[in-house]
Design a protein around this motif. Structure first.
Motif, PDB file in Angstrom:
ATOM      1  N   ARG A  94       4.023 -21.228 -23.761  1.00 28.04           N
ATOM      2  CA  ARG A  94       4.179 -21.492 -22.315  1.00 28.04           C
ATOM      3  C   ARG A  94       5.353 -20.657 -21.832  1.00 28.04           C
ATOM      4  O   ARG A  94       6.421 -20.646 -22.438  1.00 28.04           O
ATOM      5  CB  ARG A  94       4.447 -22.960 -22.042  1.00 28.04           C
ATOM      6  N   HIS A 144      -3.899 -21.886 -16.989  1.00 36.06           N
ATOM      7  CA  HIS A 144      -3.613 -22.916 -17.989  1.00 36.06           C
ATOM      8  C   HIS A 144      -4.977 -23.266 -18.606  1.00 36.06           C
ATOM      9  O   HIS A 144      -5.539 -24.331 -18.339  1.00 36.06           O
ATOM     10  CB  HIS A 144      -2.977 -24.124 -17.282  1.00 36.06           C
ATOM     11  N   PRO A 164      -3.339 -33.456 -13.552  1.00 30.98           N
ATOM     12  CA  PRO A 164      -2.873 -32.880 -14.824  1.00 30.98           C
ATOM     13  C   PRO A 164      -1.565 -33.526 -15.288  1.00 30.98           C
ATOM     14  O   PRO A 164      -1.201 -33.385 -16.459  1.00 30.98           O
ATOM     15  CB  PRO A 164      -2.673 -31.398 -14.496  1.00 30.98           C
ATOM     16  N   LEU A 165      -0.869 -34.197 -14.373  1.00 27.75           N
ATOM     17  CA  LEU A 165       0.417 -34.855 -14.628  1.00 27.75           C
ATOM     18  C   LEU A 165       1.483 -33.817 -15.008  1.00 27.75           C
ATOM     19  O   LEU A 165       1.130 -32.787 -15.547  1.00 27.75           O
ATOM     20  CB  LEU A 165       0.276 -35.937 -15.701  1.00 27.75           C
TER      21      LEU A 165
HETATM   22  N1  ASP Z   1       1.458 -30.030 -16.451  1.00 25.69           N
HETATM   23  C1  ASP Z   1       0.755 -29.136 -15.574  1.00 25.69           C
HETATM   24  C2  ASP Z   1       1.202 -27.701 -15.794  1.00 25.69           C
HETATM   25  O1  ASP Z   1       1.950 -27.430 -16.708  1.00 25.69           O
HETATM   26  C3  ASP Z   1       0.801 -29.548 -14.160  1.00 25.69           C
HETATM   27  C4  ASP Z   1       2.153 -29.601 -13.492  1.00 25.69           C
HETATM   28  O2  ASP Z   1       3.173 -29.249 -14.083  1.00 25.69           O
HETATM   29  O3  ASP Z   1       2.161 -30.010 -12.326  1.00 25.69           O
HETATM   30  O4  ASP Z   1       0.785 -26.829 -15.055  1.00 25.69           O
END
Ligand code: ASP
Length: 326
Positions: free
Chosen positions: A125, A153, A285-286
Motif C-alpha cells: 500500500r 484497490h 469499505p470502512l
Molecule cells: N479502507 C479503504 C481504503 O483503503 C477505504 C477508506 O480508507 O476509506 O481505500
C-alpha cells in the motif's frame, strides 16, 4: 451464468506452476474477466468452508509474505496477515515505515528488491498512483496492490463483488448506487471498473466537488454501462440493490476548508433506509467516520461487517493462486 461452481476443487496439494495466476502480480481490476472472477470466487468460497471446518491449514506452509504499508491500514493489512497465517505461512510486517530504511530515503524499487530476497509475495500500500506497478516492475516475485493513492484497490473490489455474490446471489440486473467521495475513493474506482463486466446499472451520488472522475465514467460508457449522477440519494434509493457508502477521504484534500464543507454530506440512518428495498445490502469499505449511523448496524441489510470477513477468504484465495497452490 452462476458465478460460483460448487462442484469444483481448487486446492491441489502440490505446486501448480501452470496455474493461470502463478507468479502474477495483482495490480488492477482490469486484469480480470468474468471467468477469472468465477475462479477466484470459487476458491474464496472453498477457503470459507475450510476456515469454518478446520480454521487453519498448511496450504502455504513455509511461504512468506512481506506486508509493506506506507499508508495507514487496519483491515487490509490485518486480513492479509490473517489470510497468510490461516494458510500456514508467515508474514514480515512493515507498517511503521518510519522505523525502516524507507525513512533513510530508500527508493520503493530498492525496498521491494530487498524484501523479495526474504519473501515469496509482496503486498504493497502506497500513497502514489502507479506505485504498485513500479514495484512490480522492480520485483521478480508477485506484487499485490493493496491501494495506490487515489488509483485502485483491486483486492477490495474483488471482496466487494464477492460480498454482493454471496449476499444477493447474482450480479447481472442489479442497481448499484455509490455514495460519498467518488473522486478520491479508490475502492469505488476499482469496483465501478469491475462491475463493468456485468449487466448492471450504476448510480453515483456525490457532492459536486467529489464526483466520479470523468475518465472512469468514460471508460464505463464505452462499455455501454448505464450510469447516472445524482446529488441526493432520495430519488434513487428505492430502486437500489447495493448501496455502497464511502468515507470522505480527508487525507487527500489540499484545502481542509473544502473537506469541512462536504464531510457530513450524507448520513445513512434507519429513517433514511425506510425508503429502501427490504432485500438489498448496504456496503462500506470502512473505516466509517459518520456516514452510517451505528443505529443501522443491527439491520440485516447492513452488510459492511460481513463484507470484511469475506475479504479474508478472497485474500486467502489470491495468495494461494499467485503462490501456485490453487
Ligand atoms: N479502507 C479503504 C481504503 O483503503 C477505504 C477508506 O480508507 O476509506 O481505500
Amino acid at each position: 451464468m452462476p458465478i460460483i461452481k460448487h462442484n469444483m476443487s481448487h486446492l491441489p496439494l502440490g505446486d501448480h506452476k501452470n496455474a493461470p495466476w502463478y507468479g502474477k502480480d495483482i495490480l488492477s481490476v482490469g486484469q480480470f474477466g468474468r471467468e477469472d472472477l468465477e475462479y477466484i470466487f470459487a476458491v474464496s468460497h472453498e477457503m470459507h468452508d475450510m476456515v469454518d471446518h478446520i480454521g487453519t491449514f498448511d496450504l502455504l506452509k513455509g511461504k512468506i509474505l512481506a506486508n509493506l504499508f506506507y499508508e495507514p491500514s487496519t483491515r487490509t493489512s490485518s486480513s492479509f496477515t490473517a489470510a497468510m497465517e490461516r494458510l500456514g505461512g508467515s508474514v514480515i510486517p512493515i507498517n511503521e515505515v518510519k522505523y525502516s530504511s524507507i525513512s533513510k530515503g530508500e527508493s520503493l524499487a530498492d525496498t521491494v528488491r530487498t524484501l523479495e530476497c526474504y519473501a515469496d509475495v509482496i503486498v504493497l500500500r502506497h500513497p502514489e498512483i502507479g506505485s504498485a506497478a513500479i514495484a512490480a516492475k522492480a520485483a521478480r516475485k508477485p506484487v499485490i496492490n493493496a491501494g495506490d493513492g487515489i488509483g485502485e484497490h483491486p483486492t477490495q473490489a474483488l471482496l466487494d463483488l464477492f460480498t454482493i455474490v454471496e449476499e444477493l446471489g447474482y450480479v447481472d440486473g442489479l442497481t448499484v448506487t455509490m455514495l460519498g467521495d467518488l473522486k478520491y475513493g479508490r475502492t469505488v474506482h476499482s469496483l465501478a471498473r469491475l462491475l463493468s463486466l456485468f449487466d448492471v446499472r450504476i448510480r453515483y451520488v456525490a457532492p459536486e466537488i467529489l464526483r466520479m472522475p470523468p475518465e472512469i465514467m468514460a471508460e464505463l460508457e464505452a462499455k455501454g454501462l448505464p450510469q447516472a449522477e445524482h446529488v441526493t440519494l432520495e430519488s434513487i434509493l428505492p430502486e437500489t440493490d447495493v448501496l455502497y457508502v464511502t468515507r470522505v477521504q480527508k487525507e487527500r484534500f489540499e484545502d481542509q476548508a473544502e473537506y469541512e464543507s462536504v464531510k457530513g454530506a450524507y448520513v445513512i440512518t434507519p429513517e433514511v433506509m425506510r425508503a429502501a428495498k427490504e432485500r438489498m445490502i448496504v456496503m462500506h469499505p470502512l473505516p466509517r467516520v459518520g456516514e452510517i449511523s451505528p443505529e443501522f448496524d443491527e439491520d440485516p441489510r447492513a452488510a459492511y461487517f460481513r463484507q470484511m470477513e469475506y475479504g479474508l477468504y478472497v485474500r486467502m484465495a489470491l495468495l494461494a493462486m499467485v503462490l501456485g497452490k490453487s
